[in-house]
Design an enzyme around this catalytic site. Structure first.
Site, PDB file in Angstrom:
ATOM      1  CG  ASP A 235      -1.940   1.034   1.287  1.00 44.06           C
ATOM      2  OD1 ASP A 235      -2.780   1.034   0.379  1.00 44.06           O
ATOM      3  OD2 ASP A 235      -1.937   1.872   2.223  1.00 44.06           O
ATOM      4  CD  GLU A 297      -2.046   2.154  -3.697  1.00 44.12           C
ATOM      5  OE1 GLU A 297      -3.086   2.743  -3.973  1.00 44.12           O
ATOM      6  OE2 GLU A 297      -1.464   2.339  -2.608  1.00 44.12           O
TER       7      GLU A 297
END
Ligand code: NOJ
Length: 581
Positions: A235, A297
């Site tokens: 993330d 990401e």
């Protein structure tokens, strides 16, 4: 009659009826399952609610996994299911090595892993290393400790500015709106330091200048690797390290763009020290064998900079946000595909492709606009211009067929195989994305793309769960789109996805080459050849005449003949004796 042909008709000479070709990418024979995998994102709270509390759970995922195996995907990516107060739908983790009770137990996780492996599916999990929850034990300890303590040094605490320290330490803004700093109080109630949170105030950023933070995440990686996961989706991988001195930033809070800092990232994104963190993680993964992967990401641009993240000693993959944002603009699509393959080939990495995820309006809704659609993260409300869903679903089918013919890996978001649109009529009191509250409702946030899945049209709550109301209400359109109805129809969106994935695997398209078929690259159509398969997409109002070839698949199964309608894609098998009539 055009027909769906089997793959035995492959012939080696593609030049015979595809016209002039421009080769961009050679076939890929390097080892690694992930180089061509189709990875299906499961958003646990909306997948399947087996215990009837209105929220999806791990046992529900286990229950429905056979449907994913049947769809033909290679792996599943699970969004966070860790212990969390759920202030940002689990991206606020309070214990990285345990399952939140709303999703089940570690035992349920192990059962789900075993069932996935039995079905031949790999599982990758989300890792959230930039920030945790303010309820995490380490942050609670930091709050209880004084300024300058080792506990505070796990996070980014600073004194305020202004005569009495009542102004934030710098001007950074939260992605979700409002300042990226929150002030804490001493036990006696006196105002104290401020802590940094690039997202919600309940999500304090870790201090990655502190070796203790590195050690903690190495432990977390090993914990899940030991439980059999095939890797991690990392993330906001571009945000962990902040520039020394935390300099002021005038650019956008919600992107890693170099806007305003030519040649540089913003001070909270893409800092060089990040690469050592990922080199170290790669060494850890490699100790578990060559099949465990890291996917970034990382919203960094331009594409050659993104390629820095996927060198052989760092990440295996990075999400391709420029592709997601290219929409249906044929010039942008051609540019992004060419740039992606060139930049990633230069570092020996595969590209990834994606059209939807849990942070953006679903592509069946996005493509239902002819002009400007909604901005990412803003959602669609009842008072906004509404998309034409029939048009959006037709274009979404075309775009998915086009994407899944490309060489490289692809990420699918749960429900896109059903052609689901976003939910629009969500009562304000049910909206949960922190963006909604932090912007005073000005930005609706991402709840619309997170509505639970409709499994069985005739069952309570469309088969999502049989107890309490689902945590977000179903739009009225979802019953007709339920999976069981689509599974029974050979012309459904679901049937198309299944056919695409079967053919993609049979033709080895994920490992294939890519050449632009110049005759089909016009201002409103795009064509490429992968191996001996020609993929054509028409976005014009006028029908596009297809060349001779056996039609393997078209995105509008009701279409037939030598023409592609607007918003339609076809795959053709090329060969000297191929003919379509
Ligand atoms: C990216 C995730 O995809 C998003 O859902 C989340 O809100 C932010 N990172 C913060 O963790």
């Amino acid at each position: 009659m055009l027909s769906l042909m089997s793959v035995e008709t492959v012939t080696p000479d593609t030049s015979l009826n595809a016209g002039p070709l421009t080769l961009i990418h050679e076939a890929d024979n390097a080892p690694g399952w992930w180089r061509s995998a189709v990875i299906y994102q499961v958003y646990p709270r909306s997948f399947r609610d087996l215990n009837g509390d209105g929220v999806g759970d791990l046992a529900g995922i286990t229950e429905e996994l056979p449907h994913l195996a049947d769809l033909g995907v290679d792996a599943v990516w699970l969004s966070p299911f860790y212990r969390s107060p759920q202030r940002d739908a689990g991206y606020d983790v309070s214990d990285y090595c345990d399952v939140d009770p709303i999703f089940g137990t570690l035992g349920d996780f192990d059962v789900m892993m075993a069932e996935s492996h039995r079905l031949g599916l790999r599982v990758i999990v989300d890792l959230v290393p930039n920030h945790c929850s303010d309820q995490h034990a380490a942050f609670q300890a930091a709050l209880a400790a004084p300024a300058g303590s080792p506990e505070r040094d796990m996070f980014i605490f600073r004194d305020g500015t202004g005569p009495d320290g009542s102004e934030p330490p710098n001007n950074w803004q939260s992605h979700f709106g409002g300042p990226a700093w929150t002030r804490v109080a001493r036990p006696d109630g006196q105002p104290d330091q401020w802590y940094l949170h690039l997202f919600d105030s309940s999500q304090p950023d870790f201090n990655w200048d502190n070796p203790a933070v590195h050690a903690e995440f190495e432990r977390v990686l090993r914990f899940w690797l030991d439980r059999g996961v095939s890797g991690f989706r990392v993330d906001v991988a571009h945000a962990l390290v902040k520039a020394p001195g935390l300099p002021a930033w005038g650019g956008r809070a919600d992107g890693g763009s170099s806007e305003g800092f030519p040649g540089h990232e913003a001070p909270m994104f893409g800092q060089p020290a990040l690469h050592d963190i990922y080199r170290n993680w790669r060494r850890i993964l490699d100790q578990y064998g060559p099949d465990r992967i890291l996917c970034a990401e990382a919203n960094v641009d331009p594409l050659p900079r993104l390629a820095n993240w996927v060198r052989p000693d760092q990440m295996h993959q990075a999400f391709n946000f420029p592709y997601l944002h290219a929409g249906l603009d044929v010039y942008r699509l051609r540019g992004v595909i060419t740039d992606s393959l060139e930049a990633l080939d230069a570092v020996g990495a595969p590209s990834t492709w994606v059209l939807s995820n849990h942070d953006v309006v679903r592509h069946a809704s996005r493509f239902g606009y002819n002009g400007q659609g909604p901005r990412d993260g803003d959602g669609i409300g009842p008072a906004d211009p509404q998309p034409d869903i029939a048009l959006g679903r037709r274009r979404a089918a075309a775009a998915s067929l086009f994407m899944l013919g490309l060489p490289g890996a692809a990420y699918l978001y749960q429900g896109e195989e059903l052609g689901l649109p976003d939910g629009v009529d969500i009562p304000e009191h049910l909206r949960q994305d922190p963006t909604f509250a932090r912007t005073g409702g000005e930005r609706l946030g991402r709840d619309g793309c997170r509505i639970p899945l409709p499994w069985r049209a005739a069952e309570t709550h469309l088969g999502f769960g049989h107890g309490r109301d689902p945590w977000l209400p179903f739009p009225s359109s979802f019953a007709a789109l339920a999976r069981d109805l689509q599974a029974a129809s050979p012309s459904s969106h679901l049937a198309l996805y299944r056919d695409i994935l079967r053919l993609r695997r049979g033709l080895n398209l994920g490992r294939g080459s890519l050449s632009w078929a110049e005759d089909w690259c016009t201002g409103s159509s795009l064509g490429y050849v992968n191996g001996t398969t020609l993929v054509l997409m028409n976005l014009n109002h006028d029908p596009l005449e297809m060349p001779a070839g056996h039609v393997l698949l078209r995105s509008d199964p009701s279409g037939a003949g030598r023409f592609l309608a607007s918003g339609e894609t076809a795959w053709l098998q090329l060969g000297p004796d191929a003919a379509a009539d």
